[in-house]
Motif scaffolding. Structure first.
Motif, mmCIF file in Angstrom:
data_model
loop_
_atom_site.group_PDB
_atom_site.id
_atom_site.type_symbol
_atom_site.label_atom_id
_atom_site.label_comp_id
_atom_site.label_asym_id
_atom_site.label_seq_id
_atom_site.Cartn_x
_atom_site.Cartn_y
_atom_site.Cartn_z
ATOM 1 N N THR A 149 0.826 -1.219 0.000
ATOM 2 C CA THR A 149 0.000 0.000 0.000
ATOM 3 C C THR A 149 0.857 1.265 0.000
ATOM 4 N N LEU A 150 2.112 1.127 -0.436
ATOM 5 C CA LEU A 150 3.054 2.253 -0.335
ATOM 6 C C LEU A 150 2.975 3.229 -1.504
ATOM 7 N N SER A 151 2.717 2.734 -2.714
ATOM 8 C CA SER A 151 2.972 3.562 -3.899
ATOM 9 C C SER A 151 1.913 4.638 -4.151
ATOM 10 N N VAL A 152 0.739 4.532 -3.541
ATOM 11 C CA VAL A 152 -0.312 5.521 -3.840
ATOM 12 C C VAL A 152 -0.586 6.440 -2.638
ATOM 13 N N ASN A 153 -1.169 5.886 -1.579
ATOM 14 C CA ASN A 153 -1.675 6.760 -0.516
ATOM 15 C C ASN A 153 -0.591 7.447 0.324
ATOM 16 N N PRO A 154 0.411 6.715 0.840
ATOM 17 C CA PRO A 154 1.434 7.433 1.602
ATOM 18 C C PRO A 154 2.178 8.468 0.752
ATOM 19 N N CYS A 155 2.411 8.148 -0.525
ATOM 20 C CA CYS A 155 3.100 9.118 -1.405
ATOM 21 C C CYS A 155 2.224 10.361 -1.583
ATOM 22 N N THR A 156 0.931 10.158 -1.764
ATOM 23 C CA THR A 156 0.001 11.291 -1.926
ATOM 24 C C THR A 156 0.006 12.149 -0.664
ATOM 25 N N ALA A 157 -0.070 11.489 0.490
ATOM 26 C CA ALA A 157 -0.066 12.224 1.765
ATOM 27 C C ALA A 157 1.240 13.009 1.920
ATOM 28 N N PHE A 158 2.340 12.351 1.628
ATOM 29 C CA PHE A 158 3.661 12.967 1.769
ATOM 30 C C PHE A 158 3.775 14.219 0.902
ATOM 31 N N ARG A 159 3.357 14.089 -0.364
ATOM 32 C CA ARG A 159 3.474 15.219 -1.293
ATOM 33 C C ARG A 159 2.564 16.377 -0.866
ATOM 34 N N MET A 160 1.344 16.053 -0.479
ATOM 35 C CA MET A 160 0.411 17.140 -0.144
ATOM 36 C C MET A 160 0.875 17.894 1.100
ATOM 37 N N LEU A 161 1.538 17.183 2.020
ATOM 38 C CA LEU A 161 2.040 17.857 3.224
ATOM 39 C C LEU A 161 3.304 18.666 2.923
ATOM 40 N N SER A 162 4.001 18.318 1.823
ATOM 41 C CA SER A 162 5.290 18.981 1.532
ATOM 42 C C SER A 162 5.196 20.086 0.495
#
Ligand code: NAP
Length: 361
Positions: A149-162
């Motif tokens: 479950t790494l490639s979509v949701n955590p990446c999206t969260a990471f980018r939106m916070l950064s």
């Protein structure tokens, strides 16, 4: 440009058993296939797939686990902006183990774990042959459900916070659908950076249990959509600053209410439209508070950064570090054997489930 993945389907019913390099007989690969767009329960079927040939730049992968995400449902329904040629194998995310590699493959070897480098891989399958460039190596020392479950949701969260506001420890953000996979990743990544989160969820009979679960993940506040309209919100902002960033997964009324609490000149990023209603913004929010409305799509980010592999590597390293430290876990989930896919598809489309369906392959 990506070559088509090796998922040959047409005219295949009962392909013969093949032999692996060790000489043991191998069952044909199987996958969840749809031949036309429509409701997943009606059009998706578990089928044998043709054994694709391993080309020089190809990688033979045994899939381990793959989630069912809302975008996967939209792709099958035919409503997503990127659709695979039909017939297609469902699924855009997951983790697999490399079985063998073609002679020109240098970056991967048997035993490595891989995840999709972009959308459209067709991950709901037992095995597949893919071009090397469609895969990304991930470390094997993280839990399999985290990798899946790494490639979509955590990446999206990471980018939106950064990428939208420069947030410092002590700042706050607000998000709706806070119990979604993205929402859970937002809570944890924000917590690890000292950023406070105000988390909006829909009311439900088991609300206290959901609140407890999100607080245990690191949420600072969990409130219902109805609470957003109440004067008590003022009390909440006595202990934390008003948010500079709002993350919108829903649309409609939920968005309008959430926007009321954004700081002047703050940014709202829309990344999902679960309510299937447009974003409604009061004129006053623009005139008197100069709020900024933005959108985010992880697929576009990947395209935009295709020539900047360091950006992807750096994000993946940061996320894997958080996972190793126990600061980022897989979303609350239900693990489902592949043959029970119908139940998993139905559960993935039900409201108030709060559990990601993950196919075990
Ligand atoms: N833009 C991007 O790059 C990007 C990346 C990842 C995900 N997404 C999008 O983000 C959304 C969430 O994805 P996910 O994988 O995190 O989802 P998920 O784990 O399946 O969770 C779905 C969430 O949507 C909520 N929801 C469902 N129907 C709703 C409705 N009618 N009104 C309000 N809330 C509703 C659910 O809340 P309840 O518990 O109340 O039902 C739950 O919080 C999807 O739209 C997905 O396509 C976008």
């Amino acid at each position: 440009m990506h070559r088509a993945a090796g998922w040959v389907l047409r005219g295949v019913r009962n392909p013969p058993k093949t032999r692996s390099r060790s000489g043991t007989a191998r069952s044909p690969p199987r996958g969840l296939v749809y031949g036309q767009h429509g409701e997943p329960s009606a059009v998706v079927q578990l089928k044998d797939l043709e054994e694709a040939k391993l080309g020089g730049s190809d990688v033979h992968v045994k899939m381990l686990a793959a989630p069912i995400n809302p975008a996967d449902i939209n792709v099958i329904q035919g409503t997503y902006p990127i659709l695979s040629p039909l017939p297609a194998v469902g699924g855009n995310e997951g983790v697999g183990e490399v079985l063998e590699v073609g002679q020109h493959v240098v970056a991967l070897k048997p035993g490595d774990w891989v995840i999709p480098a972009s959308t459209g891989l067709g991950t709901w399958r037992t095995r597949g042959v893919f071009p090397e460039e469609m895969l990304l190596k991930v470390p094997r020392d993280i839990p399999v459900l985290c990798a899946a479950t790494l490639s979509v949701n955590p990446c999206t969260a990471f980018r939106m916070l950064s990428d939208f506001e420069s947030l410092a420890p002590g700042d706050s953000i607000i998000q709706n659908a806070a119990n979604s996979g993205v929402g859970q990743a937002v809570i944890q990544i924000a917590k690890a950076s000292g950023i406070k989160t105000i988390n909006v969820v829909r009311d439900r009979p088991d609300l206290p249990k959901l609140v407890e679960t999100l607080m245990a993940l690191g949420a600072d506040h969990v409130i219902t959509e109805e609470m957003l309209r109440k004067p008590e919100m003022k009390d909440l902002f006595k202990s934390i600053p008003k948010p500079r960033l709002a993350l919108n997964c829903v649309g409609g009324k939920s968005t309008t209410e959430m926007l009321r609490h954004l700081q002047p000149k703050g940014t709202m990023v829309t990344y999902g439209g679960m309510a299937k209603q447009p974003v409604m913004v009061p004129v006053s929010a623009f005139i008197f508070r100069d709020v900024r409305l933005r959108g985010f799509w992880m697929t576009q980010w990947r395209k935009d950064h295709a020539q900047d592999p360091a950006a992807l590597t750096s994000m993946m390293d940061s996320l894997c570090q958080l996972i190793r430290r126990g600061q980022l876990t897989a979303p609350a989930c239900t693990e489902v054997p592949l043959q029970d896919y119908q139940a998993a598809l139905e559960a993935a489309m039900k409201p108030f489930i709060s559990s990601k369906q993950i196919l075990l392959l």
